[in-house]
Design a protein around this motif. Structure first.
Motif, mmCIF file in Angstrom:
data_model
loop_
_atom_site.group_PDB
_atom_site.id
_atom_site.type_symbol
_atom_site.label_atom_id
_atom_site.label_comp_id
_atom_site.label_asym_id
_atom_site.label_seq_id
_atom_site.Cartn_x
_atom_site.Cartn_y
_atom_site.Cartn_z
ATOM 1 N N THR A 40 0.827 -1.214 0.000
ATOM 2 C CA THR A 40 0.000 0.000 0.000
ATOM 3 C C THR A 40 0.859 1.261 0.000
ATOM 4 N N TYR A 41 2.179 1.089 0.054
ATOM 5 C CA TYR A 41 3.092 2.239 0.101
ATOM 6 C C TYR A 41 2.923 3.087 -1.165
ATOM 7 N N THR A 42 2.745 4.389 -0.996
ATOM 8 C CA THR A 42 2.474 5.287 -2.110
ATOM 9 C C THR A 42 3.655 5.369 -3.075
ATOM 10 N N ILE A 43 3.354 5.280 -4.351
ATOM 11 C CA ILE A 43 4.386 5.353 -5.389
ATOM 12 C C ILE A 43 4.726 6.818 -5.655
ATOM 13 N N ARG A 44 5.988 7.143 -5.554
ATOM 14 C CA ARG A 44 6.474 8.490 -5.852
ATOM 15 C C ARG A 44 7.038 8.482 -7.271
ATOM 16 N N HIS A 45 6.404 9.206 -8.143
ATOM 17 C CA HIS A 45 6.790 9.159 -9.548
ATOM 18 C C HIS A 45 8.119 9.873 -9.799
ATOM 19 N N ILE A 46 8.851 9.373 -10.764
ATOM 20 C CA ILE A 46 10.149 9.932 -11.140
ATOM 21 C C ILE A 46 9.948 10.828 -12.355
ATOM 22 N N GLY A 47 10.249 12.098 -12.207
ATOM 23 C CA GLY A 47 9.980 13.046 -13.276
ATOM 24 C C GLY A 47 11.093 13.224 -14.283
ATOM 25 N N SER A 48 12.334 13.007 -13.852
ATOM 26 C CA SER A 48 13.475 13.237 -14.742
ATOM 27 C C SER A 48 14.594 12.245 -14.422
ATOM 28 N N PRO A 49 15.498 12.017 -15.362
ATOM 29 C CA PRO A 49 16.573 11.030 -15.151
ATOM 30 C C PRO A 49 17.449 11.389 -13.955
ATOM 31 N N ILE A 50 17.792 10.396 -13.176
ATOM 32 C CA ILE A 50 18.603 10.622 -11.985
ATOM 33 C C ILE A 50 20.016 11.079 -12.352
ATOM 34 N N TYR A 51 20.450 10.791 -13.579
ATOM 35 C CA TYR A 51 21.812 11.138 -14.011
ATOM 36 C C TYR A 51 21.897 12.527 -14.643
ATOM 37 N N GLN A 52 20.812 13.293 -14.614
ATOM 38 C CA GLN A 52 20.821 14.592 -15.286
ATOM 39 C C GLN A 52 21.820 15.574 -14.675
ATOM 40 N N GLY A 53 22.197 15.365 -13.423
ATOM 41 C CA GLY A 53 23.192 16.221 -12.788
ATOM 42 C C GLY A 53 24.622 15.764 -13.035
ATOM 43 N N ILE A 54 24.767 14.591 -13.674
ATOM 44 C CA ILE A 54 26.091 14.018 -13.943
ATOM 45 C C ILE A 54 26.442 14.146 -15.422
ATOM 46 N N CYS A 55 25.479 13.840 -16.270
ATOM 47 C CA CYS A 55 25.689 13.830 -17.721
ATOM 48 C C CYS A 55 24.856 14.905 -18.404
ATOM 49 N N LYS A 56 25.364 15.414 -19.505
ATOM 50 C CA LYS A 56 24.594 16.312 -20.348
ATOM 51 C C LYS A 56 23.717 15.466 -21.266
ATOM 52 N N ILE A 57 22.406 15.688 -21.205
ATOM 53 C CA ILE A 57 21.459 14.898 -21.980
ATOM 54 C C ILE A 57 21.127 15.623 -23.280
ATOM 55 N N VAL A 58 21.278 14.926 -24.395
ATOM 56 C CA VAL A 58 20.975 15.498 -25.706
ATOM 57 C C VAL A 58 20.134 14.500 -26.496
ATOM 58 N N HIS A 59 19.617 14.940 -27.633
ATOM 59 C CA HIS A 59 18.879 14.032 -28.506
ATOM 60 C C HIS A 59 19.846 12.981 -29.060
ATOM 61 N N PRO A 60 19.390 11.728 -29.208
ATOM 62 C CA PRO A 60 20.283 10.662 -29.698
ATOM 63 C C PRO A 60 21.033 11.006 -30.979
ATOM 64 N N THR A 61 20.399 11.753 -31.868
ATOM 65 C CA THR A 61 21.055 12.092 -33.138
ATOM 66 C C THR A 61 22.200 13.075 -32.958
ATOM 67 N N LYS A 62 22.293 13.703 -31.791
ATOM 68 C CA LYS A 62 23.353 14.681 -31.526
ATOM 69 C C LYS A 62 24.608 14.031 -30.940
ATOM 70 N N ILE A 63 24.515 12.734 -30.658
ATOM 71 C CA ILE A 63 25.646 12.031 -30.056
ATOM 72 C C ILE A 63 26.538 11.452 -31.151
ATOM 73 N N SER A 64 27.811 11.811 -31.115
ATOM 74 C CA SER A 64 28.762 11.287 -32.107
ATOM 75 C C SER A 64 29.333 9.965 -31.610
ATOM 76 N N ARG A 65 29.384 8.993 -32.512
ATOM 77 C CA ARG A 65 29.901 7.670 -32.162
ATOM 78 C C ARG A 65 31.088 7.350 -33.060
ATOM 79 N N PRO A 66 32.267 7.173 -32.473
ATOM 80 C CA PRO A 66 33.456 6.898 -33.294
ATOM 81 C C PRO A 66 33.324 5.578 -34.047
ATOM 82 N N LYS A 67 33.671 5.607 -35.327
ATOM 83 C CA LYS A 67 33.590 4.395 -36.143
ATOM 84 C C LYS A 67 34.778 3.472 -35.895
ATOM 85 N N ILE A 68 35.919 4.084 -35.581
ATOM 86 C CA ILE A 68 37.136 3.309 -35.323
ATOM 87 C C ILE A 68 37.654 3.657 -33.932
#
Length: 265
Positions: A40-68
């Motif tokens: 019966t414990y009340t669920i506290r909803h999570i509004g934003s990623p817990i890592y937002q203070g550690i990592c800069k969050i961007v759209h997936p298409t903005k992330i560069s991935r090295p090919k080599i």
């Protein structure tokens, strides 16, 4: 008075400091057998990623991935992307344990076990990152897994889309990731390949749990119906051997390989 399992999980889920939340998780593990499950414990909803203070969050298409993977920076970027998936997966497992109530005890033990292994994966990858002069948070990330978690507060949808769908995509990607590392001459190559092998083995177990609890939900919709509802398309190339170990049937895999969304016909 017994401590409440769900209250302890809530504290972990809402603690942003990595070392503190891992210490809280170890405390939960050590006292697991003595905890009470007050559903019966009340669920506290999570509004934003817990890592937002550690990592800069961007759209997936903005992330560069090295090919080599030719130098430390390229390898660090690569390791960081996998570490972020593992760190996100910790919250997926914890939230499954926290959010869904009145289920068999096996369900809660399953996802606590998954969270424990995801923490181990993250720590192994973070250690490799640190050995080449980087750390978690040094590169941009996306919030795809968090967004999927937030979008699926319904039990059947979470098990199907996230734990049987998105996480199985990691199984499909593993052979290509291994191939990419194998071509590198980086001095940590062999250690990274060992870690990737551990992750693959454990992820098969994790997706198997998603498969089990998706089937337990006995939802009237098909797996593919749920994927389509969330506009999720499986990868074109499936790791059929790994997926068969997780509970997918040959007929289902054949159907997934020909899967399409209505607008992509």
């Amino acid at each position: 008075m017994q401590e409440n399992f769900f209250a302890l999980l809530e504290e972990i889920l809402h603690t942003p400091q990595i070392s503190k939340r891992f210490a809280l998780f170890e405390s939960l593990l050590s006292s697991l057998s003595s905890l009470c499950l007050d559903h019966t414990y009340t669920i506290r909803h999570i509004g934003s990623p817990i890592y937002q203070g550690i990592c800069k969050i961007v759209h997936p298409t903005k992330i560069s991935r090295p090919k080599i993977l030719k130098n430390d920076t390229a390898m660090a970027s690569f390791l960081h992307s996998i570490a972020h998936i593992e760190y996100s997966a910790i919250d997926l497992a914890l939230d499954a344990s926290y959010r869904f109530r009145n289920l068999p005890m096996e369900f809660y033990l399953n996802w606590i076990e998954v969270a424990k292994e995801e923490i181990q994966h993250f720590q192994m990858l973070r250690s490799l990152l640190q050995r080449i002069g980087f750390d978690y948070g040094d590169f941009e990330v996306h919030s795809n897994l968090f967004d999927a978690m937030k979008a699926t507060p319904i039990f059947a949808d979470r098990m199907a889309l996230v734990h049987r769908g998105l996480e199985a995509g990691g199984l499909d990607a593993n052979p290509f990731v291994v191939q990419k590392v194998s071509k590198s001459s980086h001095h940590l190559r062999d250690e990274i390949l060992q870690v990737l092998q551990v992750i693959l083995k454990d992820e098969i177990s994790h997706v198997s749990k998603g498969d089990k609890w998706w089937k337990f939900s006995n939802d009237s919709r098909s797996f593919e119906e749920i994927l389509r509802h969330y506009s999720y398309t499986p990868p074109k190339i499936l790791n059929t051997q790994a997926r068969l170990q997780c509970g997918f049937s040959p007929d289902e895999l054949s159907s997934l390989q020909n899967f399409h969304l209505p607008h992509s016909i």
